[in-house]
Design a protein around this motif. Structure first.
Motif, PDB file in Angstrom:
ATOM      1  N   ASP A 106       0.817  -1.219   0.000  1.00 22.40           N
ATOM      2  CA  ASP A 106       0.000   0.000   0.000  1.00 22.40           C
ATOM      3  C   ASP A 106       0.848   1.265   0.000  1.00 22.40           C
ATOM      4  O   ASP A 106       0.391   2.333   0.372  1.00 22.40           O
ATOM      5  CB  ASP A 106      -1.008  -0.008   1.156  1.00 22.40           C
ATOM      6  N   GLY A 107       2.083   1.169  -0.447  1.00 20.92           N
ATOM      7  CA  GLY A 107       2.885   2.376  -0.599  1.00 20.92           C
ATOM      8  C   GLY A 107       4.339   2.151  -0.267  1.00 20.92           C
ATOM      9  O   GLY A 107       4.711   1.185   0.415  1.00 20.92           O
ATOM     10  N   ALA A 108       5.174   3.059  -0.747  1.00 26.91           N
ATOM     11  CA  ALA A 108       6.612   2.904  -0.591  1.00 26.91           C
ATOM     12  C   ALA A 108       7.098   3.278   0.806  1.00 26.91           C
ATOM     13  O   ALA A 108       8.138   2.805   1.257  1.00 26.91           O
ATOM     14  CB  ALA A 108       7.343   3.743  -1.638  1.00 26.91           C
ATOM     15  N   LYS A 109       6.336   4.116   1.506  1.00 24.60           N
ATOM     16  CA  LYS A 109       6.796   4.510   2.836  1.00 24.60           C
ATOM     17  C   LYS A 109       6.869   3.299   3.752  1.00 24.60           C
ATOM     18  O   LYS A 109       7.869   3.095   4.441  1.00 24.60           O
ATOM     19  CB  LYS A 109       5.860   5.561   3.434  1.00 24.60           C
ATOM     20  N   CYS A 110       5.807   2.490   3.756  1.00 28.71           N
ATOM     21  CA  CYS A 110       5.810   1.290   4.605  1.00 28.71           C
ATOM     22  C   CYS A 110       6.941   0.366   4.202  1.00 28.71           C
ATOM     23  O   CYS A 110       7.635  -0.180   5.062  1.00 28.71           O
ATOM     24  CB  CYS A 110       4.523   0.490   4.485  1.00 28.71           C
ATOM     25  N   ASN A 187      15.889  12.607  -6.317  1.00 27.00           N
ATOM     26  CA  ASN A 187      15.931  12.771  -4.877  1.00 27.00           C
ATOM     27  C   ASN A 187      14.862  13.703  -4.306  1.00 27.00           C
ATOM     28  O   ASN A 187      14.562  14.752  -4.841  1.00 27.00           O
ATOM     29  CB  ASN A 187      17.319  13.287  -4.478  1.00 27.00           C
ATOM     30  N   ASN A 188      14.300  13.255  -3.199  1.00 29.94           N
ATOM     31  CA  ASN A 188      13.552  14.112  -2.299  1.00 29.94           C
ATOM     32  C   ASN A 188      14.471  14.264  -1.100  1.00 29.94           C
ATOM     33  O   ASN A 188      14.862  13.249  -0.521  1.00 29.94           O
ATOM     34  CB  ASN A 188      12.235  13.421  -1.905  1.00 29.94           C
ATOM     35  N   PRO A 189      14.885  15.450  -0.684  1.00 31.40           N
ATOM     36  CA  PRO A 189      14.350  16.762  -1.039  1.00 31.40           C
ATOM     37  C   PRO A 189      15.096  17.555  -2.111  1.00 31.40           C
ATOM     38  O   PRO A 189      14.594  18.601  -2.504  1.00 31.40           O
ATOM     39  CB  PRO A 189      14.493  17.512   0.292  1.00 31.40           C
ATOM     40  N   TYR A 215      17.017   1.019  -2.931  1.00 30.66           N
ATOM     41  CA  TYR A 215      16.884   2.101  -3.914  1.00 30.66           C
ATOM     42  C   TYR A 215      15.441   2.576  -4.024  1.00 30.66           C
ATOM     43  O   TYR A 215      14.554   1.852  -4.469  1.00 30.66           O
ATOM     44  CB  TYR A 215      17.367   1.590  -5.280  1.00 30.66           C
ATOM     45  N   ASP A 216      15.206   3.807  -3.609  1.00 35.53           N
ATOM     46  CA  ASP A 216      13.860   4.393  -3.628  1.00 35.53           C
ATOM     47  C   ASP A 216      13.696   5.185  -4.919  1.00 35.53           C
ATOM     48  O   ASP A 216      14.305   6.234  -5.111  1.00 35.53           O
ATOM     49  CB  ASP A 216      13.717   5.301  -2.392  1.00 35.53           C
ATOM     50  N   ALA A 217      12.835   4.668  -5.807  1.00 37.79           N
ATOM     51  CA  ALA A 217      12.624   5.309  -7.110  1.00 37.79           C
ATOM     52  C   ALA A 217      11.211   5.890  -7.197  1.00 37.79           C
ATOM     53  O   ALA A 217      10.573   5.859  -8.253  1.00 37.79           O
ATOM     54  CB  ALA A 217      12.881   4.307  -8.227  1.00 37.79           C
ATOM     55  N   ALA A 218      10.741   6.466  -6.100  1.00 39.95           N
ATOM     56  CA  ALA A 218       9.372   6.991  -6.043  1.00 39.95           C
ATOM     57  C   ALA A 218       9.106   8.083  -7.083  1.00 39.95           C
ATOM     58  O   ALA A 218       7.962   8.311  -7.477  1.00 39.95           O
ATOM     59  CB  ALA A 218       9.077   7.528  -4.639  1.00 39.95           C
ATOM     60  N   TYR A 219      10.172   8.753  -7.537  1.00 40.82           N
ATOM     61  CA  TYR A 219       9.991   9.880  -8.473  1.00 40.82           C
ATOM     62  C   TYR A 219      10.418   9.543  -9.895  1.00 40.82           C
ATOM     63  O   TYR A 219      10.640  10.437 -10.706  1.00 40.82           O
ATOM     64  CB  TYR A 219      10.742  11.110  -7.944  1.00 40.82           C
ATOM     65  N   GLU A 220      10.502   8.267 -10.173  1.00 41.17           N
ATOM     66  CA  GLU A 220      10.938   7.787 -11.489  1.00 41.17           C
ATOM     67  C   GLU A 220      10.168   8.446 -12.636  1.00 41.17           C
ATOM     68  O   GLU A 220      10.751   8.794 -13.672  1.00 41.17           O
ATOM     69  CB  GLU A 220      10.786   6.257 -11.500  1.00 41.17           C
ATOM     70  N   LEU A 257      -5.105   7.006  -2.351  1.00 44.28           N
ATOM     71  CA  LEU A 257      -5.587   5.655  -2.694  1.00 44.28           C
ATOM     72  C   LEU A 257      -4.696   4.577  -2.085  1.00 44.28           C
ATOM     73  O   LEU A 257      -5.168   3.534  -1.672  1.00 44.28           O
ATOM     74  CB  LEU A 257      -5.648   5.458  -4.214  1.00 44.28           C
ATOM     75  N   ARG A 258      -3.377   4.824  -2.075  1.00 45.79           N
ATOM     76  CA  ARG A 258      -2.349   3.957  -1.493  1.00 45.79           C
ATOM     77  C   ARG A 258      -2.007   2.730  -2.337  1.00 45.79           C
ATOM     78  O   ARG A 258      -2.767   1.764  -2.374  1.00 45.79           O
ATOM     79  CB  ARG A 258      -2.732   3.467  -0.069  1.00 45.79           C
ATOM     80  N   LEU A 259      -0.879   2.789  -3.030  1.00 42.54           N
ATOM     81  CA  LEU A 259      -0.381   1.624  -3.769  1.00 42.54           C
ATOM     82  C   LEU A 259       1.106   1.807  -4.083  1.00 42.54           C
ATOM     83  O   LEU A 259       1.526   2.910  -4.462  1.00 42.54           O
ATOM     84  CB  LEU A 259      -1.168   1.443  -5.070  1.00 42.54           C
TER      85      LEU A 259
HETATM   86  C1  LIG Z   1       6.436  10.347  -1.403  1.00 39.08           C
HETATM   87  C2  LIG Z   1       7.595   9.459  -1.211  1.00 39.08           C
HETATM   88  C3  LIG Z   1       7.439   8.074  -1.161  1.00 39.08           C
HETATM   89  C4  LIG Z   1       6.103   7.442  -1.406  1.00 39.08           C
HETATM   90  O1  LIG Z   1       5.404   7.132  -0.301  1.00 39.08           O
HETATM   91  P1  LIG Z   1       4.015   6.377  -0.395  1.00 39.08           P
HETATM   92  O2  LIG Z   1       3.939   5.680   0.907  1.00 39.08           O
HETATM   93  O3  LIG Z   1       4.066   5.433  -1.540  1.00 39.08           O
HETATM   94  O4  LIG Z   1       2.960   7.425  -0.575  1.00 39.08           O
HETATM   95  C5  LIG Z   1       8.558   7.276  -0.993  1.00 39.08           C
HETATM   96  N1  LIG Z   1       9.777   7.806  -0.901  1.00 39.08           N
HETATM   97  C6  LIG Z   1       9.973   9.130  -0.979  1.00 39.08           C
HETATM   98  C7  LIG Z   1      11.349   9.657  -0.923  1.00 39.08           C
HETATM   99  C8  LIG Z   1       8.886   9.995  -1.117  1.00 39.08           C
HETATM  100  O5  LIG Z   1       9.088  11.302  -1.176  1.00 39.08           O
END
Ligand SMILES: *Cc1c(COP(=O)(O)O)cnc(C)c1O
Length: 404
Positions: A106-110, A187-189, A215-220, A257-259
């Motif tokens: 349900d999302g990359a954060k978890c 990258n975030n930020p 490797y976090d590719a959330a912004y791919e 929505l969460r995915l």
């Molecule tokens: C927004 C973000 C996520 C995504 O998080 P979700 O749980 O999928 O909403 C993951 N990593 C970074 C760096 C982010 O900024």
């Protein structure tokens, strides 16, 4: 007598966004007439694309009919979604990843927060500085980070890799070898990216030392330049050293929505043990799957129509990014990011601290951003603005900043 997990007590207090919220509330109370524009929190604002909404409606109707009702999802996610991801995100980019190696969540954060569970608490982690706070905090909770020093803003057992103007916001290979390496590109930020040859160096380093790259590719989806890798699996050898995280949040507006999903290649091992079965076991034991209707919505992101609509949303945000970037630059600010990521990273003027600049911008322009120091000590004297706002308000915000 119940005892608590004392690791939680080493987390530094006052979460960044609650402090920002508190400052805005105080300011609004003193200036009820002020029209505040928020370019701070990294949340999307555009509604879910029509092709996805229509799929959601259909999936909801399926749930109301005994013939098409769906209960628990398969442990690793529905095959229809995993196949679409393997095909569109990986095989079409010449990455050797199969549907079986994809775990829906349900999302990359978890996933970013939970992945550390399959590794020993003895592991030494390395993170970029500044950094998305989840990587460090989840390791603090597990007891991997040692003592926090409020003077330096650092944990004793974490290897920090400064990302500043001097190195183009791309970390150097650390001399002291970490076991687990968190990388997030785009990258975030900072909005910075890593080119393919550079990422290949990281992969080679990790393979050589037996480290694992997370490797976090959330912004791919925000990548616009050709030489920037969309996945770490574009690099040779990455199947032996990397786990990748992806999210539908920034790609398709799924923050509500969460995915998301995690890729764990079958070949990936630590201490001679495959990691795939460990993550499968964790997933199956502690998680019961993203909702059927949301996984169907995710599948719609890969349809021709869904793709087109989602890309046009990304283009909308990236036009905002361009506007922020060029206006601030004309106003004399030192800016970076904003080309392959929805974040603009700027240096605070006149040696102001990040929080001083936050107050200045709020009080003098009514614009809210995020202090760079909130993402780590090397973020001091920097500031983040996001491109996720409404176009007109974004223009208004940068005009106000230009007038200061
Ligand atoms: C927004 C973000 C996520 C995504 O998080 P979700 O749980 O999928 O909403 C993951 N990593 C970074 C760096 C982010 O900024």
């Amino acid at each position: 007598m119940a005892k608590i997990n004392r690791n939680y007590l080493s987390l530094p207090g006052s979460y960044l966004f609650s402090r920002i919220g508190e400052k805005i509330r105080c300011f609004q109370e003193q200036h009820p007439e002020a029209d505040i524009i928020r370019l701070g929190i990294g949340d999307v604002t555009q509604p879910i694309a029509p092709a996805i909404i229509s799929t959601l409606h259909d999936a909801v109707d399926e749930m109301g009919d005994a013939e098409t009702f769906h209960g628990y999802a398969p442990d690793l996610g529905y095959e229809f979604l995993r196949s679409a991801i393997a095909q569109k995100d990986y095989r079409e980019r010449n990455c050797d990843i199969s549907a079986e190696e994809i775990f829906i969540s349900d999302g990359a954060k978890c996933d970013c927060g939970n992945i550390q569970e399959i590794f020993s608490t003895d592991n030494r982690i390395a993170v970029c500085d500044p950094v998305y706070p989840v990587y460090v905090d989840s390791n603090v909770m597990a007891g991997r980070c040692g003592k926090y020093d409020p003077q330096t803003g650092r944990f004793a057992n974490v290897i920090y890799m400064p990302c500043t103007k001097e190195n183009g916001y791309v970390p150097q290979l650390p001399e002291e070898v970490p076991d687990l390496i968190y990388l997030c590109f785009p990258n975030n930020p900072t909005g910075a990216v890593m080119k393919k040859d550079k990422l290949q160096e990281w992969v080679d380093y990790a393979v050589y030392h037996g480290s694992v790259i997370l490797y976090d590719a959330a912004y791919e989806a925000y990548i616009s330049e050709a030489e920037i890798p969309h996945s770490i699996y574009e690099c040779e050898g990455a199947r032996k050293c990397a786990i990748e995280f992806r999210s539908f949040s920034k790609t398709a507006g799924f923050t509500g929505l969460r995915l998301g999903f995690t890729v764990v290649p079958k070949e990936l091992e630590a201490e001679g043990t495959a990691l795939w079965p460990l993550w499968a076991r964790r997933h199956g034991t502690k998680y019961n799957g993203a909702p059927y209707i949301i996984q169907r919505a995710g599948e719609a992101v890969y349809s021709a129509e869904g793709r087109r609509q989602v890309l046009s949303q990304v283009a909308y945000y990236m036009e905002n990014a361009k506007i922020i970037y060029s206006s601030l630059r004309s106003a004399g600010y030192e800016v970076s990011g904003g080309v392959n990521a929805p974040y603009i990273w700027l240096r605070t003027p006149g040696r102001m601290t990040s929080w001083e600049f936050f107050d200045y911008l709020l009080e003098e322009a009514g614009v809210v951003g995020t202090p760079g120091s909130g993402f780590g000590p090397s973020g001091e004297h920097y500031f983040r603005l996001t491109a996720f706002g409404d176009r007109k308000r974004t223009i208004e915000a940068v005009e106000r900043i230009g007038r200061l």
